[in-house]
Enzyme design. Structure first.
Site, short mmCIF file in Angstrom:
data_model
loop_
_atom_site.label_atom_id
_atom_site.label_comp_id
_atom_site.label_asym_id
_atom_site.label_seq_id
_atom_site.Cartn_x
_atom_site.Cartn_y
_atom_site.Cartn_z
N GLU A 129 -4.48 3.99 6.10
CA GLU A 129 -4.42 3.97 4.54
C GLU A 129 -4.62 5.53 3.99
O GLU A 129 -3.89 5.79 3.17
CB GLU A 129 -5.04 2.87 4.11
CG GLU A 129 -4.40 1.60 3.84
CD GLU A 129 -5.14 0.86 2.46
OE1 GLU A 129 -5.13 1.28 1.55
OE2 GLU A 129 -5.34 -0.27 3.14
N ARG A 166 0.70 -1.20 0.04
CA ARG A 166 -0.09 -0.01 -0.14
C ARG A 166 0.81 1.03 0.06
O ARG A 166 0.58 2.14 0.52
CB ARG A 166 -0.96 0.05 1.31
CG ARG A 166 -2.00 -1.06 1.21
CD ARG A 166 -2.87 -1.06 0.09
NE ARG A 166 -4.26 -2.05 0.25
CZ ARG A 166 -4.16 -3.16 -0.12
NH1 ARG A 166 -3.07 -3.62 -0.73
NH2 ARG A 166 -5.19 -3.93 0.13
N SER A 224 -10.33 -0.59 3.00
CA SER A 224 -9.62 -0.68 4.39
C SER A 224 -9.09 0.66 4.95
O SER A 224 -8.29 1.52 4.18
CB SER A 224 -8.47 -1.53 4.09
OG SER A 224 -8.61 -2.85 3.77
#
Ligand code: EPU
Length: 346
Positions: free
Chosen positions: A342, A164, A246
């Site tokens: 995130e 990520r 997420s």
């Protein structure tokens, strides 16, 4: 070049948070960026690049000039015996692009179906799901430097992909620091799909589908359908319930740390990684702290996946951030682990 004033952004962020761009320019290609940079009024003002808005939390009106990426196009660049190279404009919808590749008979992106956002945003956080990350199918991308106006191409190594993470997520504090965040505007992305196609079926949810259906050798289209079905059950559709996927990364710990936690929490979900570290399921940690279904104001924790924060209707970015901090605190107090968000808070 048209500069729109006070543009509502609710439809342009998947959380569905109400906020405005003080000024917004739609970018259809490099010519729009070059024209903007030459403009005496807007050329040198701070800018904010907005893709599909699938990885941001807006905490107020956006003051920098918003560049809304709408670069179109999909094409086959090369269809050779050992691989196919495909290209898409940064403004293309990611899932529509994945669907198009399969419709054209090019397999390889099926595990990445139904991820919200745009093609241009996908390399920024190196999107990944069901055993495949964007970096596994990446060829190169074209971007434009918002300071110099130069167009350049980056390969996978230059994008510095991580879990990520990429060079585009790092904003350099000073000249020469690592990172292209805030500086590079991605125009087009190319993908390399290897031949012969090999299915990626290691992920538990896909193994379950094989058991349930008895289909041991699924086609790319079958995997695409399975991934869509699994995601639809677990993850909220942003068109119905605002969310940014997420909210936290899955943390990694050392094997010693993990043993320590297992001694206290025998059921903890953990996966050994090739580098020797151990990945923990952030969704499990949050769930274990009792957050599923809880809310702060109109921001909540999704009932079916504790890793996803949702807008229950009219949530502010402040409420989302407050909820996220409360979750981080309780996970830290119980497990000694700091969860890293995130999405980017704007
Ligand atoms: N779990 C719980 N409770 C929860 C949520 C999860 O106990 O509320 C447990 C599950 O039972 C499972 C484990 O945690 O054993 C992992 O859950 P899941 O399989 O749903 O995957 P994840 O690790 O939570 C990651 C990605 C997703 C991606 C899926 C599938 C991250 C941060 N998230 O989620 O990516 O779709 O794997 O590959 O890596 C996204 O980035 O937006 C995203 C949705």
């Amino acid at each position: 070049m048209i500069v729109e004033q006070n543009v509502p952004l609710q439809a342009h962020n998947t959380f569905g948070i109400v906020a405005k761009a003080r000024a917004l320019v739609r970018v259809h290609g490099e010519a729009d960026v070059l024209q903007l940079m030459a403009d005496p009024e807007h050329g040198h003002v701070p800018k904010f690049v907005l893709g599909g808005g699938s990885n941001i939390v807006l905490t107020g009106d956006v003051k920098p000039l918003v560049l809304k990426i709408e670069v179109p196009g999909r094409r086959v660049v090369e269809d050779g015996p050992r691989f196919t190279v495909l290209e898409a404009g940064a403004g293309e919808n990611w899932h529509d692009f994945v669907t198009w590749t399969l419709d054209q008979g090019h397999a390889g992106l099926e595990n990445l179906a139904l991820i919200p956002g745009t093609v241009g945003a996908a390399p920024v956080q190196n999107v990944g799901a069901y055993g495949v990350e964007l970096q596994d199918r990446f060829e190169s991308l074209d971007a434009i430097d918002l300071v110099t106006g130069k167009i350049f191409t980056l390969d996978a190594a230059q994008c510095a992909f991580g879990y990520r993470d990429s060079v585009f997520k790092h904003v350099p504090a000073k000249e020469g620091d690592f990172g292209l965040g805030g500086r590079a505007l991605i125009l087009r992305v190319r993908f390399r799909l290897p031949k012969p196609w090999k299915p990626v079926l290691g992920y538990a949810d896909l193994q379950r589908k094989i058991q349930e259906t008895g289909i041991a050798n699924p086609s790319p289209r079958q995997i695409y359908d399975w991934v869509c079905a699994v995601r639809t059950v677990k993850l909220p559709d942003p068109r119905v319930i605002g969310n940014a996927g997420s909210f936290f990364k899955n943390p990694t710990v050392s094997p010693d740390q993990c043993q320590d936690i297992i001694a206290r929490e025998p059921n903890i979900v953990h996966y050994p990684m090739p580098d020797g570290s151990v990945k923990l399921a952030a969704g499990w940690l949050i769930d274990a702290c009792g957050w599923k279904g809880k809310s702060v104001g109109n921001a909540g924790v999704y009932e079916k996946q504790a890793l996803v924060l949702v807008n229950r209707g009219g949530a502010t970015g402040g409420e989302v951030v407050t909820l996220a901090r409360a979750i981080q605190t309780s996970v830290y107090e119980r497990f000694g682990i700091r969860l890293e968000p995130e999405p980017v808070v704007v």
